[in-house]
Design an enzyme around this catalytic site. Structure first.
Site, short mmCIF file in Angstrom:
data_model
loop_
_atom_site.label_atom_id
_atom_site.label_comp_id
_atom_site.label_asym_id
_atom_site.label_seq_id
_atom_site.Cartn_x
_atom_site.Cartn_y
_atom_site.Cartn_z
N THR A 143 6.68 34.54 -7.71
CA THR A 143 5.55 35.39 -6.91
C THR A 143 4.93 34.35 -5.84
O THR A 143 4.53 33.57 -5.80
CB THR A 143 4.26 35.73 -7.90
OG1 THR A 143 4.91 36.36 -8.85
CG2 THR A 143 3.19 36.70 -7.38
N GLU A 144 5.03 35.12 -4.75
CA GLU A 144 4.18 34.40 -3.46
C GLU A 144 5.04 33.18 -2.88
O GLU A 144 4.37 32.33 -2.30
CB GLU A 144 2.70 34.35 -3.45
CG GLU A 144 2.00 35.31 -4.09
CD GLU A 144 1.95 36.65 -3.19
OE1 GLU A 144 2.53 36.88 -2.23
OE2 GLU A 144 1.17 37.68 -3.81
N LEU A 145 6.20 33.20 -3.59
CA LEU A 145 6.98 31.97 -3.23
C LEU A 145 6.19 30.71 -3.59
O LEU A 145 6.40 29.45 -3.08
CB LEU A 145 7.49 31.77 -1.82
CG LEU A 145 8.44 32.97 -1.35
CD1 LEU A 145 9.07 32.42 0.10
CD2 LEU A 145 9.31 33.25 -2.26
N TRP A 298 3.89 30.78 0.35
CA TRP A 298 4.12 31.40 1.65
C TRP A 298 3.05 32.11 2.41
O TRP A 298 3.14 32.77 3.39
CB TRP A 298 5.54 32.39 1.80
CG TRP A 298 5.30 33.77 1.14
CD1 TRP A 298 4.20 34.39 0.39
CD2 TRP A 298 6.43 34.75 1.05
NE1 TRP A 298 4.60 35.68 -0.07
CE2 TRP A 298 5.60 35.84 0.46
CE3 TRP A 298 7.72 34.82 1.69
CZ2 TRP A 298 6.66 37.13 0.43
CZ3 TRP A 298 8.51 36.13 1.65
CH2 TRP A 298 7.84 37.08 0.89
N SER A 346 -0.60 39.56 -8.76
CA SER A 346 -1.26 38.58 -7.87
C SER A 346 -2.26 39.56 -6.87
O SER A 346 -3.34 38.95 -6.63
CB SER A 346 -0.46 37.79 -7.08
OG SER A 346 0.36 38.58 -6.26
#
Lengths: 402, 435
Positions: A143-145, A298, A346
């Site tokens: 998630t979200e890198l 990211w 998230s």
């Protein structure tokens, strides 16, 4: 020689409805709004872009290849609200030129709070992808890198992945190029593909910015930038939200035309080609080790976790949510479990971010709340109700057994 | 530059935000080097205007209580109007007096006329307030003739007739500062006499300062004013650098405090506060609701609390000032301003300044400038209660609101407001006055 590796993130959360402390029912999600957003994004982005990608794959006889990471919560919503999108993803899967990545089914931050939950969600996602698209993911994106050494070790230990995708943040590369493959410090199987954020963001963020010196960005110009990598890298990783096409960058910005011509332009150079993450990992060696002791992501310019964990409300909401894990699972109630997991996306914590609130910016995108405080209050009210359900359920089960 | 400022209250003679605003604004103007003559009515009649019930007459206050820092207000001269001045005069006689003075001055080139319409159509209404307003106007004109200044700046309707008269007599440009309108104070049941005075003042003014866009919109829509003439200047807040003084106000330590601080009048929405309190008490017990202030709805509000069966949970403190206000802020967990119509609302800034998070109605001017606060529609009692419960129940919410709110409020400075006023003055004096 550079390969271009496209990976698109496809996700929409289950947004919560307005839920006060006085509400007692168990309908937490805003069905109307979620359906409306899902259909809007389907019409502006998913359907036209899927069609374009499919055309490009056909036109280039399989030489154009891309990867997707589609969250479980979006797949559920698409099946319910926009089933026509499902069939277009299915058509893409059948071309054999599209790779599907693994992630946590609920687009959650579970890695940070519960390893067991983290693994369960990854397997649930992989099972879903295999069932729908006939391939079992080999590459993981968190998630979200969000990434660090520990995540690499955890994924490697699962034994089912060849690689991990994360951000090519300056502070982990320390002057090195994101266009090579790397490996984590702990010896193992996984290789790392790092996002070339400069070139990715040229498309995802700057494309329509008229104040940008490179505006308007044409596919031939962009291809020249790719060509420059020749001799100094294996693969240019262009990772972005799928909503870039048609939603973040509207159709009238020319984003679809840009994409339509990009494969031609890039393959004009005989050394260039397209590869999916698994293909890139198979084709190229890891040249060096990246050591990432602290978490990266990211997001924003900070590329840290402050968008989800930057204030006391966010960390409190997350801690309270994961504190319930044991009791939730003890109930054995599938609906309760699913509701709890949908709360893990998230996005719910992103809405509570106070970082840029005064300035107003990207954090506003599809944000259903007027303020981060409203979002926290709503979330906590829902969680309060869920916790009560959980207790009630355990109590009634105890009565049955005694 | 010299400013002839007409005000109705100034600390410690205050009943609400107006006096606080005048104090903060003039103090900051003084720092900018503007010289201000501040004209106050010396005698403040409180009998007829119930919102002023707790205001004291000058005789009640010893000079030592007037805490004016000589240094900070060094460029400000205070002029009070002699209370012995024709105590039994009618509004009519003041009007004649003003008109005589204007006639005497008419030899000058200006063709200024007084807002006669407002005076004429209300000739039948000669209540005390009306007389007081015109007595103040007549005296202000006399004072103005002894003073040298560049701009007239009048705060709220009580001083508009004085502003109009002084402008007519001296030919100086008039700035009207709208801190509130009759529509804010009385809803749709406007007092026609006050409305007419406000309208005349706004039309006679060369420039109008509104305390928010909310107020500017009312000025445009309800008073028929050209938007070009109206500037929005937000109020500021002074940083309180003082340490805390923990006082006891008869509430258990583990009890949460939700505070209403303001005049208990229709405008401030006390009944919504009580209705929300009732809802909160349905789900929480260890909480007290403090209503600090007084006003014409005080009795009604006390009765309503009893009717709702929450009398023991509501504390009425009466009008608080100075140290008492600080003590009550220190104990408060949340400040609630459910105003039905609030042109600006300085009190929430003060609450934030005291590290108290705030919940304000969306129908307030201050909601235009604050983001790190909770907001709700004044009529949405359910939502107000929902948010009160959240603040009391979740410490991280209170903490985050405090932290960011206190930081945000520091950006609202009287210096900025004063600077904007200065720019307006300069534009006015640099252009020929045409009325």
């Amino acid at each position: 020689m550079p390969s271009v590796c496209f990976y698109f993130q496809v996700h929409q959360p289950y947004r919560l409805r307005h839920y006060t402390v006085f509400d007692e029912d168990h309908r937490y999600f805003d069905t109307f709004k979620n359906k409306a957003i899902c259909q809007k994004v389907a019409n502006k982005c998913y359907l036209p872009t899927n069609k374009l990608i499919l055309d490009l794959i056909k036109r280039h006889d399989g030489r154009f290849r891309v990867a997707y990471s589609i969250t479980g919560v979006l797949l559920e919503q698409l099946a319910e609200y926009a089933p026509e999108v499902m069939s277009t993803f299915d058509a893409l899967a059948r071309t054999g030129c599209v790779e599907f990545l693994a992630e946590t089914y609920y687009h959650s931050l579970s890695f940070l709070y519960s390893r067991s939950e983290f693994q369960e969600q990854i397997f649930k996602h992989m099972d879903t992808i295999e069932r729908l698209f006939g391939q079992r993911p080999k590459v993981f994106r968190n998630t979200e890198l969000i990434y660090n050494n520990e995540l690499a070790a955890a994924i490697d230990e699962m034994g089912v992945f060849d690689g991990i995708i994360t951000e090519g943040a300056d502070r982990i590369l320390a002057g090195r190029s994101p266009n090579f493959l790397y490996k984590p410090p702990k010896e193992g199987k996984v290789k790392l593909l790092l996002k070339n954020y400069a070139l990715s963001d040229d498309i995802a963020f700057r494309f329509s910015n008229r104040g940008w010196s490179e505006w308007p960005l044409m596919s031939n110009k962009f291809s020249e930038w790719i060509n420059r990598v020749n001799g100094n890298g294996y693969v240019v990783n262009l990772f972005m939200d799928y909503e870039t096409f048609g939603e973040h960058q509207w159709e009238d910005t020319g984003i679809f035309d840009f994409m339509r011509h990009l494969p031609d332009e890039i393959m004009k150079h005989p050394d260039n080609n397209f590869k999916t993450p698994t293909e890139a990992i198979a084709a190229y060696p890891a040249t060096d080790t990246v050591n990432v002791p602290a978490l990266i992501s990211w997001a924003d310019t900070e590329r840290d976790l402050s968008a989800w964990l930057g204030n006391a409300m966010q960390s409190n909401a997350l801690h309270e949510l994961y504190r319930m894990e044991h009791n939730i699972k003890k109930t054995g109630d599938k609906v309760i479990l699913s509701d709890w997991r949908k709360l893990q996306s998230s996005d719910h914590f992103y809405y509570m971010c106070t970082k840029y609130f005064s300035d107003g910016d990207v954090h506003k995108y599809f944000n259903p709340y007027d303020s981060p405080y409203d979002s926290y209050i709503n979330f906590m009210n829902v969680m309060g109700n869920l916790e009560k359900r959980c207790t009630d359920s355990s109590r009634s089960r105890q009565k049955v057994t005694t | 530059m010299k400013i002839f400022m007409l005000g109705w209250e100034f600390p410690p003679f205050i009943s609400g935000g107006l006096g606080t605003a005048c104090y903060g604004l003039t103090k900051a103007m003084s720092k900018l080097g503007l010289e201000i003559t501040f004209v106050l009515p010396r005698t403040i009649h409180t009998d007829k205007l119930s919102t002023h019930v707790n205001m004291r007459t000058p005789a009640d206050i010893t000079t030592s209580q007037i805490v004016l820092d000589e240094n900070e207000l060094k460029n400000i001269k205070f002029k009070t109007i002699d209370s012995a001045l024709k105590p039994y005069a009618t509004a009519e006689s003041y009007r004649h007096e003003i008109e005589d003075m204007i006639r005497a001055k008419q030899k000058r080139s200006s063709t200024v006329t007084i807002g006669a319409e407002s005076l004429d159509c209300n000739a039948h209404y000669a209540g005390d307030m009306y007389a007081e307003v015109h007595r103040y106007a007549a005296s202000a004109v006399k004072l103005a003739l002894q003073e040298d200044f560049d701009v007239i700046h009048a705060h709220d309707w009580m001083t508009y007739p004085a502003g109009i008269a002084v402008a007519a007599v001296t030919g100086k440009p008039l700035v009207i500062h709208v801190h509130s309108t009759e529509f804010d104070r009385s809803g749709e049941n406007v007092n026609q006499m006050i409305y007419d005075i406000e309208r005349a003042g706004m039309h006679a003014a060369n420039r109008i300062i509104a305390v928010s866009y909310l107020t500017k919109n009312i000025i445009l829509a309800r008073y028929g004013i050209d938007g070009e003439k109206v500037d929005v200047v937000y109020n500021g807040i002074e940083r309180n650098g003082n340490g805390f003084n923990f006082g006891k106000i008869g509430i258990n330590k583990d009890e949460k405090i939700v505070l209403f601080l303001g005049r208990i009048t229709m405008q401030k929405g006390p009944e919504y506060f009580l209705a929300a309190a009732k809802k909160v008490l349905e789900v929480m017990d260890n909480v007290k609701f403090v209503m600090a202030g007084s006003g014409d709805m005080m009795r009604q509000t006390i009765e309503l609390a009893a009717e709702l069966g929450i009398g023991s949970k509501i504390l009425f403190t009466g009008f608080l000032r100075g140290e008492e206000v600080r003590k009550v802020y220190e104990r408060a967990d949340l400040y609630v301003m459910p105003s039905v119509s609030e042109p600006f609302g300085i009190a929430p800034l003060e609450a934030l300044n005291h590290d108290v998070p705030v919940l304000i109605s969306k129908q307030s001017g201050v909601s235009e400038v604050l983001t790190h606060v909770l907001k709700a529609d004044f009529w949405d009692v359910n939502e107000i209660a929902n948010k009160i419960v959240a603040v009391l129940k979740y410490p991280p919410l209170q903490m985050t609101l405090k932290e960011h709110g206190n930081f945000e409020v520091r950006k609202l400075k009287w210096e900025d407001a004063a600077e904007k006023c200065r720019q307006i003055y300069e534009q006015l004096v640099s252009q020929p006055v045409c009325v």
